[in-house]
Write an enzyme that holds these catalytic residues in place. Structure first.
Site, mmCIF file in Angstrom:
data_model
loop_
_atom_site.group_PDB
_atom_site.id
_atom_site.type_symbol
_atom_site.label_atom_id
_atom_site.label_comp_id
_atom_site.label_asym_id
_atom_site.label_seq_id
_atom_site.Cartn_x
_atom_site.Cartn_y
_atom_site.Cartn_z
ATOM 1 N N ARG A 92 -5.800 -3.085 -0.814
ATOM 2 C CA ARG A 92 -5.888 -1.850 -1.380
ATOM 3 C C ARG A 92 -4.283 -2.168 -2.211
ATOM 4 O O ARG A 92 -4.237 -2.280 -3.238
ATOM 5 C CB ARG A 92 -6.006 -0.557 -0.986
ATOM 6 N N THR A 93 -3.497 -2.248 -1.156
ATOM 7 C CA THR A 93 -2.430 -2.152 -1.874
ATOM 8 C C THR A 93 -1.836 -2.856 -2.685
ATOM 9 O O THR A 93 -1.104 -3.123 -3.592
ATOM 10 C CB THR A 93 -1.073 -1.018 -0.133
ATOM 11 N N LYS A 121 10.916 -22.332 9.210
ATOM 12 C CA LYS A 121 11.893 -23.256 9.599
ATOM 13 C C LYS A 121 12.946 -22.159 10.208
ATOM 14 O O LYS A 121 14.646 -22.398 10.219
ATOM 15 C CB LYS A 121 12.039 -24.134 8.236
ATOM 16 N N ARG A 142 5.018 -5.235 2.152
ATOM 17 C CA ARG A 142 4.420 -4.105 3.435
ATOM 18 C C ARG A 142 5.195 -5.204 4.980
ATOM 19 O O ARG A 142 4.499 -6.892 4.733
ATOM 20 C CB ARG A 142 3.406 -4.854 3.007
ATOM 21 N N HIS A 175 5.053 4.949 3.950
ATOM 22 C CA HIS A 175 3.541 4.210 2.846
ATOM 23 C C HIS A 175 4.122 4.962 2.174
ATOM 24 O O HIS A 175 3.383 5.837 1.582
ATOM 25 C CB HIS A 175 2.239 4.448 3.210
HETATM 26 N N1 CP Z 1 -4.443 2.341 2.770
HETATM 27 C C1 CP Z 1 -3.887 1.502 2.476
HETATM 28 O O1 CP Z 1 -2.876 0.947 3.102
HETATM 29 O O2 CP Z 1 -5.154 -0.136 2.275
HETATM 30 P P1 CP Z 1 -4.539 -1.189 2.453
HETATM 31 O O3 CP Z 1 -4.016 -1.538 3.852
HETATM 32 O O4 CP Z 1 -5.644 -1.781 2.229
HETATM 33 O O5 CP Z 1 -3.382 -1.832 2.077
#
Ligand code: CP
Length: 360
Positions: A92-93, A121, A142, A175
């Site tokens: 999703r993110t 490397k 992420r 998050h």
């Molecule tokens: N809610 C969320 O962060 O979903 P993903 O891990 O699929 O990005």
């Protein structure tokens, strides 16, 4: 290879001192000319900004309903490029950021693991991110490690190309853009019942390692008379740093392991998955805790306006048959992520006025 890593470390000496500061002390570091620049912590958002961003997301959503509106949106930022650096799994993110960029006309590059970049490397993450910044105008990151996005923002802010870094999830820590989409969803779902102010919200499941509930808890300081219910097994209770924050801001919260007892009381139920990717032992990966699942029979126990949320992905915490109930808002919630992230990117690049002009 080691020499380069060492050199980078020396060049960026001072990170540990910066990272150890209280969050409130360093928020200005993530601004540029008084505006948000890097998005690292949920504590960066105040009520004025949250209301403004939800409104901007609604405008983008409205414009995107027509071909002409979509073309206007795509013409806002065709001269900008974004990098999605996702080295921890995401559906999703990643997709909502990617789609948000496309909506606004940005072109997008991606890396979805360290095994296909020159990190194999021996290139340091600091040099890797500086390389991204050589080619793009925005980096969404992420990473499984808490503090990673913050470090990357800190590194870039000391270089000649400080492009914005957006935290798309940093280990079990925060998050912040998920919290934005959760607020946007709650405000929309509560539109006919007075908005989020005054509501009782239950957060259920793995509260100790769930970064979404941590970031969302921080945002609650912006809403009047909100009351929180932390519902979890003893081993997954909310950490003390969040509880101290809530106490400091006079936000009432209750902790319980009796999920059914609070169901008739609350206005929203925010379900979460057991975050066993952070399990300290193999046995920790087998835990399911069914007494903290939302089952079809529970639909009869909650209020008519109660909203059921989940950041997703789901495993077994919500029975699939619950999806048919109009109070199940999690599929709408994930779509809200695309609109609010588009609004955030529009704000960062300062094109919000062009969007609101379409409505004046
Ligand atoms: N809610 C969320 O962060 O979903 P993903 O891990 O699929 O990005």
């Amino acid at each position: 290879m080691e020499r380069y890593a060492e050199q980078t470390q020396q060049e960026f000496e001072g990170w540990e001192e910066f990272y150890s500061k209280m969050v409130d002390e360093k928020l200005d570091h993530f601004k540029s000319e008084g505006r948000l620049f890097d998005i690292i912590y949920a504590q960066q958002f105040d009520r004025e900004f949250l209301d403004y961003l939800c409104n901007l997301a609604d405008m983008i959503r409205g414009l995107a309903k027509t071909k002409m509106g979509q073309e206007k949106l795509r013409n806002l930022l065709p001269h900008k490029r974004a990098m999605l650096y996702f080295v921890q799994p995401s559906t999703r993110t990643f997709l909502s950021f990617q789609t948000a960029c496309y909506i606004l006309g940005l072109s997008v590059s991606e890396t979805r693991g360290t095994t296909t970049s020159s990190e194999v490397k021996g290139e340091s993450p600091e040099d890797t991110i500086r390389t991204f910044a050589s080619y793009v105008d925005l980096i969404v990151c992420r990473h499984p490690q808490a503090g990673f996005a913050e470090k990357m923002a800190w590194v870039l802010n000391q270089t000649e190309r400080p492009v914005p870094v957006l935290n798309g999830g940093s280990g079990p820590d925060q998050h912040p853009t998920q919290a934005l989409l959760d607020i946007y969803t709650l405000e929309r779902e509560f539109y006919n019942v007075g908005g989020l102010d005054g509501k009782k919200i239950a957060m259920v499941g793995d509260l100790r390692r769930g970064r979404t509930v941590r970031s969302l808890s921080y945002l609650m300081k912006n809403y009047k008379d909100v009351e929180l219910y932390f519902v979890s097994p003893d081993i997954f209770r909310m950490k003390d740093d969040i509880k101290s924050f809530l106490e400091k801001h006079n936000i009432p919260f209750h902790e319980t392991d009796d999920f059914e007892s609070i169901m008739p009381t609350v206005d929203a139920i925010y379900m979460t998955r057991i975050q066993d990717e952070y399990a300290e032992s193999p046995s920790g990966k087998a835990e399911t805790h069914p007494e903290f699942h939302f089952k079809t029979k529970h639909l009869a126990m909650i209020q008519p306006h109660c909203v059921i949320l989940h950041p997703l992905p789901r495993r077994y915490e919500i029975e699939v048959t619950v999806d048919k109930d109009p109070r199940a808002a999690y599929w709408r919630q994930e779509r809200c992520g695309m609109w609010i992230r588009a609004a955030l990117i529009a704000h960062i690049f300062g094109v919000e006025q062009e969007i609101s002009n379409e409505f004046s």
